[in-house]
Design an enzyme around this catalytic site. Structure first.
Site, short mmCIF file in Angstrom:
data_model
loop_
_atom_site.label_atom_id
_atom_site.label_comp_id
_atom_site.label_asym_id
_atom_site.label_seq_id
_atom_site.Cartn_x
_atom_site.Cartn_y
_atom_site.Cartn_z
N CYS A 90 -1.60 1.36 -13.44
CA CYS A 90 -1.35 0.75 -12.13
C CYS A 90 0.09 1.07 -11.74
CB CYS A 90 -1.57 -0.76 -12.19
SG CYS A 90 -1.24 -1.60 -10.63
N HIS A 133 -9.16 9.14 -9.33
CA HIS A 133 -9.00 9.09 -7.87
C HIS A 133 -9.81 10.19 -7.21
CE1 HIS A 133 -5.73 6.10 -7.70
NE2 HIS A 133 -5.47 6.54 -8.92
N GLU A 139 -9.83 0.59 -3.67
CA GLU A 139 -9.58 0.66 -5.11
C GLU A 139 -10.82 0.28 -5.94
OE1 GLU A 139 -6.22 -0.91 -7.05
OE2 GLU A 139 -4.85 -0.57 -5.37
N CYS A 174 -1.58 1.45 -2.99
CA CYS A 174 -2.05 1.83 -4.33
C CYS A 174 -1.08 2.88 -4.85
CB CYS A 174 -3.47 2.39 -4.25
SG CYS A 174 -4.13 2.92 -5.86
N GLY A 191 -2.75 5.81 -6.42
CA GLY A 191 -3.45 6.46 -5.30
C GLY A 191 -2.49 7.30 -4.48
#
Ligand SMILES: N[C@H](CCC[C@H](N)C(=O)O)C(=O)O
Length: 283
Positions: free
Chosen positions: A75, A168, A217, A226, A229
């Site tokens: 994360c 992703h 997400e 994100c 991301g």
């Protein structure tokens, strides 16, 4: 038990941060879901857990749970909140720390201006390691990238498959604000070609050093930002020949800066981390 926590966010991606060095926690997926619930719990996109490291030469272990209760590998916005949390709480005297995660070691650094830079490591670009099942698909080359066709709600969407430790699927759209994030996002998230599900990125190219990005997400739905991301989108854009490093990433919750020197190089992410409130909850 009475659980102490800190509510934080990184560009609007919000977290419950828990010191599991000075508190013993062992929650079920249902308990993680309860903590993330915006009506019956505290409310957050992810829960971040601070633990003692398991490896040598590392300062902390960092575990991440999505709002759906599932533990995940990485994360990015959370890494910035992590370093601010351990610094504010006096768990370290360092400004640059090494943190082990399920997908490897990352290195967040607290900058003098309060922003935080994180070495997110190198992206994983081999489809099978994302993981993405490309078998039987006819990909198309664009720059140094391969785009894969997915049938999403009856339309063909050309996606880049990139892992930042977590998976992703990034596509370029004309207008991020008008993108079908809540119609296509859930279908992409659970597409059978992503055996671990996937985070779905919708990237609008503003210029060669700027994008607008929205992400649906995995395990949390659309978030206001994100971090991984943003890293994955910039990597895909640079590989497609559409972007040049560094890239300003405009998200609905704030601005991130992403730099990447090309295949094999680490992705560097810089952005904010904010404490919203401290709290205790009976769980
Ligand atoms: N939903 C992600 C985890 C959180 C990533 C995001 N909040 C970030 O800042 O990178 C996943 O399931 O891989």
């Amino acid at each position: 038990m009475k659980l102490k926590f800190t509510k934080m966010h990184g560009a609007g991606n919000d977290f419950v941060v828990i010191d599991a060095i000075n508190q013993r926690i062992d929650f079920s997926p249902e308990q993680w879901q309860r903590l993330a619930d915006r009506r019956f719990g505290i409310g957050a996109d992810q829960m971040l857990v601070v633990e003692k490291p398991q490896s040598a030469h590392v300062d902390f272990r960092y575990r991440i749970y999505n709002a759906d209760g599932g533990e995940v590998e990485q994360c990015g916005n959370g890494a910035r909140a992590f370093v601010k949390f351990v610094t504010d709480k006096g768990l370290t005297g360092k400004r640059a720390i090494k943190v082990e995660t399920m997908s490897g070691v990352i290195e967040p650094t607290l900058e003098a201006d309060g922003r935080i830079t994180v070495d997110m490591g190198a992206p994983i670009l081999e489809a099978a390691r994302v993981p993405f099942d490309a078998s039987g698909l006819q990909g198309k080359s664009e720059g140094g990238d391969t785009l894969w066709p997915l049938d999403i709600n009856g339309a063909t969407r050309w996606i880049s498959a990139v892992s930042m430790g977590n998976p992703h699927a990034v596509q370029v759209v004309d207008d991020a604000a008008a993108a079908p994030v809540h119609i296509d996002g859930p279908v992409i998230e659970r597409h059978p070609r992503f055996p671990k599900r996937v985070n779905a990125g919708f990237m609008q190219i503003v210029d060669r050093h700027q994008i607008n990005l929205r992400v649906f997400e995995r395990g949390a739905g659309e978030t206001l930002a994100c971090g991984t991301g943003a890293c994955a989108a910039v990597v895909a854009g640079i590989r497609r020949g559409l972007l040049d490093s560094p890239v300003r990433v405009n998200t609905r919750g704030g601005e991130l800066s992403i730099g990447w020197g090309g295949d094999g190089a680490s992705v560097m992410m810089t952005g904010p981390a904010v404490v919203v409130f401290e709290g205790e909850i009976e769980i």
